[in-house]
Design an enzyme around this catalytic site. Sequence first.
Site, PDB file in Angstrom:
ATOM      1  N   SER A 127      36.218   8.053  40.502  1.00 56.32           N
ATOM      2  CA  SER A 127      35.533   6.974  39.898  1.00 56.32           C
ATOM      3  C   SER A 127      34.257   7.495  39.162  1.00 56.32           C
ATOM      4  O   SER A 127      33.269   8.373  39.654  1.00 56.32           O
ATOM      5  CB  SER A 127      35.329   6.107  40.708  1.00 56.32           C
ATOM      6  OG  SER A 127      34.422   4.972  40.381  1.00 56.32           O
ATOM      7  N   TYR A 152      31.688   3.202  49.322  1.00 58.93           N
ATOM      8  CA  TYR A 152      33.032   3.353  48.666  1.00 58.93           C
ATOM      9  C   TYR A 152      32.802   4.590  47.813  1.00 58.93           C
ATOM     10  O   TYR A 152      33.665   5.539  47.623  1.00 58.93           O
ATOM     11  CB  TYR A 152      33.216   2.255  47.902  1.00 58.93           C
ATOM     12  CG  TYR A 152      34.254   2.381  46.636  1.00 58.93           C
ATOM     13  CD1 TYR A 152      35.576   2.795  47.149  1.00 58.93           C
ATOM     14  CD2 TYR A 152      33.763   2.477  45.337  1.00 58.93           C
ATOM     15  CE1 TYR A 152      36.517   2.995  45.956  1.00 58.93           C
ATOM     16  CE2 TYR A 152      34.658   2.852  44.380  1.00 58.93           C
ATOM     17  CZ  TYR A 152      35.979   3.175  44.605  1.00 58.93           C
ATOM     18  OH  TYR A 152      36.939   3.328  43.683  1.00 58.93           O
ATOM     19  N   LYS A 156      34.642   8.446  47.802  1.00 60.91           N
ATOM     20  CA  LYS A 156      35.105   9.173  46.624  1.00 60.91           C
ATOM     21  C   LYS A 156      34.731  10.753  46.299  1.00 60.91           C
ATOM     22  O   LYS A 156      35.373  11.588  46.060  1.00 60.91           O
ATOM     23  CB  LYS A 156      35.155   8.353  45.160  1.00 60.91           C
ATOM     24  CG  LYS A 156      35.775   7.267  45.277  1.00 60.91           C
ATOM     25  CD  LYS A 156      37.227   7.344  44.869  1.00 60.91           C
ATOM     26  CE  LYS A 156      37.986   6.286  45.222  1.00 60.91           C
ATOM     27  NZ  LYS A 156      39.795   6.492  45.209  1.00 60.91           N
TER      28      LYS A 156
END
Length: 346
Positions: A127, A152, A156
């Site tokens: 992302s 989050y 990643k």
Amino acid sequence: MSAEKILVTGGAGYIGSHACVELLQAGYDVVVIDNLSNSKPESLVRVAKITGKVLNFVEADICDKQALRDIFSQHKIYAVMHFAGLKAVGESCEQPIKYYQNNVYGTLVLTEVMQQFGVKKIIFSSSATVYGEPNTVKYTEDLPVFGATNPYGKSKAMVEDMLQDLPVADALSKSRDPWKIILLRYFNPIGAHISGLIGEDPNGIPNNLVPYVSQVAVGKLEQLSVFGDDYPTLDGAGVRDYVHVVDLAKGHLNALQALNKITGCKAYNLGAGKGYSVLEIIAAFERITGKSISYKIVERRVGDIAENYADPGLALRELNWQTEKNLDDMVADTWRWQSANPNGYE
Ligand code: NAD
Ligand code: WQD
């Protein structure tokens, strides 16, 4: 020669289901592993309807080593597309352990089993959030992966870091079959398949802009809150690089073809290279749906940045990929899906 078989983790989800369509239409065989924690099996029924092809579906968790071993024993997998992951930024702040467990540990289990079975090609759903808050609005892949603002995003970045070590170990051991890894850093995926049969089906009240706006347009939600109108952007609202989910899915096929050409682990931005503001998105929805979107301006959302968009040049040069669909396509396709399925897959 039989078709190459791709294992798609999280294939019942929003982006994964669109990738399954593109894979099947391109002649690949597909095995999906999904624990259905954020999706419904109906999405895969619809994938079959769109493509006229069947895929293998295993309802299991990627943290379940035995379930993965069974898949690799039963299927000769060529490469893995790894979409499975939890993705709600707010929830990740409340339950960080759940996010590290699912996203980081899940990827560890997956890669361990892949290595055991000699499958060393993976495309990972990363992302733009891994860039944190850099001092520029146009993101190139050589920006440091640093300072993600929530668990989050950190999960990643951690997975990216971890994956980068695998080909390094291969080089040390002079492996003749080294890992080939592509990290795809998505910007803001929106839209739906042109059939209107598959699309984004968030649980509960959407966190993201476009699912929220489309639920206002369809009458499920009353009013959108626009998070801030005092950013240093063209109209004061936040600006993001929205990318059509079908363009994104096609990017994965290009990455699959590029896997053999790359050495080690390589990251690519998948974005349009152009930003739109929240107010521009609202205006496009009103124009295309003919509905008026009720909204009010509220405080900025904590953790939001003013503006970002991809430099998608590397993906064009090395993956031969660029977006083909424009904002009107993204909004029209979102609307076709939302209006035909006001309650998602239910
Ligand atoms: P999604 O929630 O619709 O799809 C993820 C799928 O993975 C779901 O079907 C879910 O049930 C499954 N899953 C989750 N944890 C699992 C586990 N442990 N084992 C098996 N299955 C599991 O999300 P999406 O929007 O399709 O996102 C796909 C991937 O792309 C995610 O990794 C996400 O973090 C990443 N990503 C998404 C966006 C976005 O805005 N949608 C942006 C950048 C990156
Ligand atoms: C877009 C714009 C908001 C909702 C998130 C994740 C990111 C990636 C993509 C997974 C911003 C504004 C939003 C609303 C609003 N996901 N907005 N009202 O925050 O750019 O990115 O999804 O990897 O990691 O952080 O997307 O859709 O939430 O917001 O005004 O109700 O819309 O402030 O400017 P974001 P978003």
